[in-house]
Design a protein around this motif. Structure first.
Motif, mmCIF file in Angstrom:
data_model
loop_
_atom_site.group_PDB
_atom_site.id
_atom_site.type_symbol
_atom_site.label_atom_id
_atom_site.label_comp_id
_atom_site.label_asym_id
_atom_site.label_seq_id
_atom_site.Cartn_x
_atom_site.Cartn_y
_atom_site.Cartn_z
ATOM 1 N N PRO A 1 0.803 -1.233 0.000
ATOM 2 C CA PRO A 1 0.000 0.000 0.000
ATOM 3 C C PRO A 1 0.831 1.275 0.000
ATOM 4 N N LEU A 2 2.106 1.233 0.471
ATOM 5 C CA LEU A 2 2.914 2.445 0.544
ATOM 6 C C LEU A 2 3.752 2.684 -0.710
ATOM 7 N N ARG A 3 3.815 1.730 -1.605
ATOM 8 C CA ARG A 3 4.741 1.867 -2.744
ATOM 9 C C ARG A 3 4.312 2.976 -3.698
ATOM 10 N N LYS A 4 2.952 3.082 -3.961
ATOM 11 C CA LYS A 4 2.479 4.138 -4.870
ATOM 12 C C LYS A 4 2.744 5.516 -4.287
ATOM 13 N N ALA A 5 2.527 5.658 -2.974
ATOM 14 C CA ALA A 5 2.762 6.949 -2.349
ATOM 15 C C ALA A 5 4.232 7.341 -2.424
ATOM 16 N N VAL A 6 5.100 6.383 -2.195
ATOM 17 C CA VAL A 6 6.537 6.685 -2.263
ATOM 18 C C VAL A 6 6.937 7.048 -3.681
ATOM 19 N N ARG A 7 6.405 6.311 -4.677
ATOM 20 C CA ARG A 7 6.750 6.630 -6.069
ATOM 21 C C ARG A 7 6.265 8.025 -6.450
ATOM 22 N N PHE A 8 5.060 8.436 -5.916
ATOM 23 C CA PHE A 8 4.552 9.770 -6.224
ATOM 24 C C PHE A 8 5.445 10.847 -5.624
ATOM 25 N N LEU A 9 5.872 10.654 -4.371
ATOM 26 C CA LEU A 9 6.741 11.637 -3.726
ATOM 27 C C LEU A 9 8.084 11.746 -4.445
ATOM 28 N N VAL A 10 8.625 10.600 -4.913
ATOM 29 C CA VAL A 10 9.894 10.621 -5.658
ATOM 30 C C VAL A 10 9.734 11.390 -6.958
ATOM 31 N N SER A 11 8.589 11.159 -7.645
ATOM 32 C CA SER A 11 8.337 11.870 -8.901
ATOM 33 C C SER A 11 8.156 13.360 -8.645
ATOM 34 N N LEU A 12 7.456 13.713 -7.527
ATOM 35 C CA LEU A 12 7.253 15.126 -7.202
ATOM 36 C C LEU A 12 8.577 15.817 -6.919
ATOM 37 N N GLY A 13 9.464 15.116 -6.181
ATOM 38 C CA GLY A 13 10.758 15.713 -5.866
ATOM 39 C C GLY A 13 11.654 15.845 -7.086
ATOM 40 N N SER A 14 11.533 14.956 -8.062
ATOM 41 C CA SER A 14 12.387 14.997 -9.241
ATOM 42 C C SER A 14 11.849 15.905 -10.325
ATOM 43 N N GLY A 15 10.622 16.500 -10.063
ATOM 44 C CA GLY A 15 10.066 17.430 -11.041
ATOM 45 C C GLY A 15 9.299 16.779 -12.153
ATOM 46 N N ARG A 16 9.078 15.490 -12.101
ATOM 47 C CA ARG A 16 8.349 14.821 -13.174
ATOM 48 C C ARG A 16 6.833 15.036 -13.078
ATOM 49 N N VAL A 17 6.336 15.487 -11.880
ATOM 50 C CA VAL A 17 4.912 15.798 -11.712
ATOM 51 C C VAL A 17 4.731 17.303 -11.767
ATOM 52 N N ARG A 18 3.841 17.798 -12.645
ATOM 53 C CA ARG A 18 3.607 19.225 -12.811
ATOM 54 C C ARG A 18 2.157 19.566 -12.430
ATOM 55 N N PHE A 19 1.982 20.693 -11.711
ATOM 56 C CA PHE A 19 0.663 21.183 -11.318
ATOM 57 C C PHE A 19 0.223 22.300 -12.249
ATOM 58 N N PRO A 20 -1.101 22.482 -12.432
ATOM 59 C CA PRO A 20 -1.589 23.585 -13.264
ATOM 60 C C PRO A 20 -1.169 24.930 -12.687
ATOM 61 N N ALA A 21 -1.241 25.954 -13.505
ATOM 62 C CA ALA A 21 -0.858 27.304 -13.075
ATOM 63 C C ALA A 21 -1.792 27.792 -11.969
ATOM 64 N N HIS A 22 -1.264 28.555 -11.023
ATOM 65 C CA HIS A 22 -2.004 29.193 -9.913
ATOM 66 C C HIS A 22 -2.582 28.180 -8.926
ATOM 67 N N THR A 23 -2.128 26.930 -9.002
ATOM 68 C CA THR A 23 -2.632 25.946 -8.045
ATOM 69 C C THR A 23 -2.267 26.332 -6.615
ATOM 70 N N GLY A 24 -1.079 26.837 -6.417
ATOM 71 C CA GLY A 24 -0.643 27.234 -5.077
ATOM 72 C C GLY A 24 -1.466 28.380 -4.528
ATOM 73 N N THR A 25 -1.774 29.360 -5.401
ATOM 74 C CA THR A 25 -2.578 30.512 -4.958
ATOM 75 C C THR A 25 -3.978 30.076 -4.536
ATOM 76 N N ILE A 26 -4.552 29.219 -5.385
ATOM 77 C CA ILE A 26 -5.909 28.727 -5.078
ATOM 78 C C ILE A 26 -5.914 27.922 -3.793
ATOM 79 N N ALA A 27 -4.895 27.093 -3.604
ATOM 80 C CA ALA A 27 -4.822 26.292 -2.396
ATOM 81 C C ALA A 27 -4.673 27.167 -1.158
ATOM 82 N N ALA A 28 -3.871 28.245 -1.278
ATOM 83 C CA ALA A 28 -3.677 29.144 -0.139
ATOM 84 C C ALA A 28 -4.976 29.866 0.212
ATOM 85 N N VAL A 29 -5.699 30.340 -0.837
ATOM 86 C CA VAL A 29 -6.982 31.020 -0.594
ATOM 87 C C VAL A 29 -7.977 30.069 0.057
ATOM 88 N N ALA A 30 -8.042 28.829 -0.436
ATOM 89 C CA ALA A 30 -8.954 27.844 0.136
ATOM 90 C C ALA A 30 -8.605 27.557 1.593
#
Length: 316
Positions: A32-61
């Motif tokens: 159960p933990l392998r997918k989560a670890v693979r996602f975090l590794v991809s996020l740290g290596s820059g292979r996962v990209r978020f849409p524009a202004h996602t951080g702003t929207i998250a902060a406002v929410a």
């Protein structure tokens, strides 16, 4: 770690890899933990990209959620909701009331606390019904929102049957005897008046019984309950009719016959006592008593004069 494909093209993990990893001393994560670890590794290596202004929207929410949580803890959620919906054009501007005869629209507005800035969206229908139902004349009520700015209130009101005097207080009562409201004006002056302790609960049955004698009932100014057991009738000319505790019909029959044959209730009397079955007692008014005493003295004087005259003539 190598993978081989099966006959249907699916990737098959090499079962020997896990065995080899354990043999090398490497730690294997639970499935159960392998997918989560693979996602975090991809996020740290820059292979996962978020849409524009996602951080702003998250902060406002985040800040909005924090604000709503704080308002909830402080009890200000209703105020904020009301202010925002009122500004959006949902302020209550019209209250339509139907079914009311004794309850005024002003009473309803005051009970609901409407001041021109109350929001229709934020209005609690259940609480509104509860508040209106507390008004003295209201028996049942329905409240409906009509957007964008109207409330429809439909009332069922209690019916006044009579007036109950208890001590120096006057109250309007229903047929059941339940008090509705204090008597404030002469609008209900034509209703029958019931006086005394427990008079309100026994009023309806006793009054209905008197429908058999409408001529006398129409002359009754007050039905007075005596000791919670029997009734006195106070007539419009001041005469008091004392009724028995039981067999009122017998007493009323006697009274009706005396009125029909001798016009008893038009005479100068103070009371008619019908409590005893074997006799009826009539009490004179003070003036009638005085006149009777004068008449008796005059008669005695006349008799004495006649006796003296006969003595002079030698007839005695």
């Amino acid at each position: 770690m190598l993978a081989v494909r099966g006959k249907r093209g699916k990737r098959v993990r090499d079962p020997l890899g896990a065995v080899a990893a354990e043999a090398d001393g490497a730690r294997v994560l639970p499935r159960p933990l392998r997918k989560a670890v693979r996602f975090l590794v991809s996020l740290g290596s820059g292979r996962v990209r978020f849409p524009a202004h996602t951080g702003t929207i998250a902060a406002v929410a985040f800040f909005a959620a924090t604000g709503f949580y704080g308002m909830s803890l402080g009890g200000h959620t209703q105020n904020v909701a009301q202010a925002s919906t009122t500004a959006a054009g949902f302020a209550i501007e019209d209250v339509r009331v139907s079914g009311n005869e004794q309850t005024s629209e002003i009473d309803i507005l005051q009970q609901l606390g409407l001041d021109g800035t109350t929001s229709l969206v934020a209005l609690d229908i259940i609480e509104a019904r509860k508040l209106i139902a507390e008004l003295p004349w209201v028996q049942g009520v329905t409240v409906r929102k009509v957007y964008p700015s109207t409330i429809e209130v439909t009332l069922t009101e209690r019916k006044a049957f009579g007036i109950w005097q208890h001590g120096s207080d006057l109250s309007l009562i229903e047929r059941s005897g339940s008090a509705i409201a204090p008597l404030r004006d002469n609008k209900f002056a034509a209703l029958p008046l019931f006086v005394g302790r427990d008079a309100e609960t026994a009023a309806a049955d006793f009054y209905d019984e008197f429908s058999r004698w409408p001529e006398i009932r129409s002359r009754v100014r007050a039905f007075v309950r005596v000791a919670g057991r029997r009734w006195d009738l106070r007539l419009d000319n001041g005469i008091v009719v004392k009724l028995p505790e039981h067999d009122v019909a017998r007493a009323m029959k006697v009274l009706s016959e005396m009125e029909s044959e001798h016009q008893l209730l038009e005479r100068d009397i103070a009371a008619v006592d019908l409590r005893l079955e074997d006799r009826t007692t009539v009490q004179l008014t003070p003036d009638a008593v005085t006149r009777r005493e004068v008449a008796l003295k005059a008669r005695d004087k006349m008799l004495k004069a006649q006796e003296t005259e006969r003595k002079k003539e030698g007839r005695i």
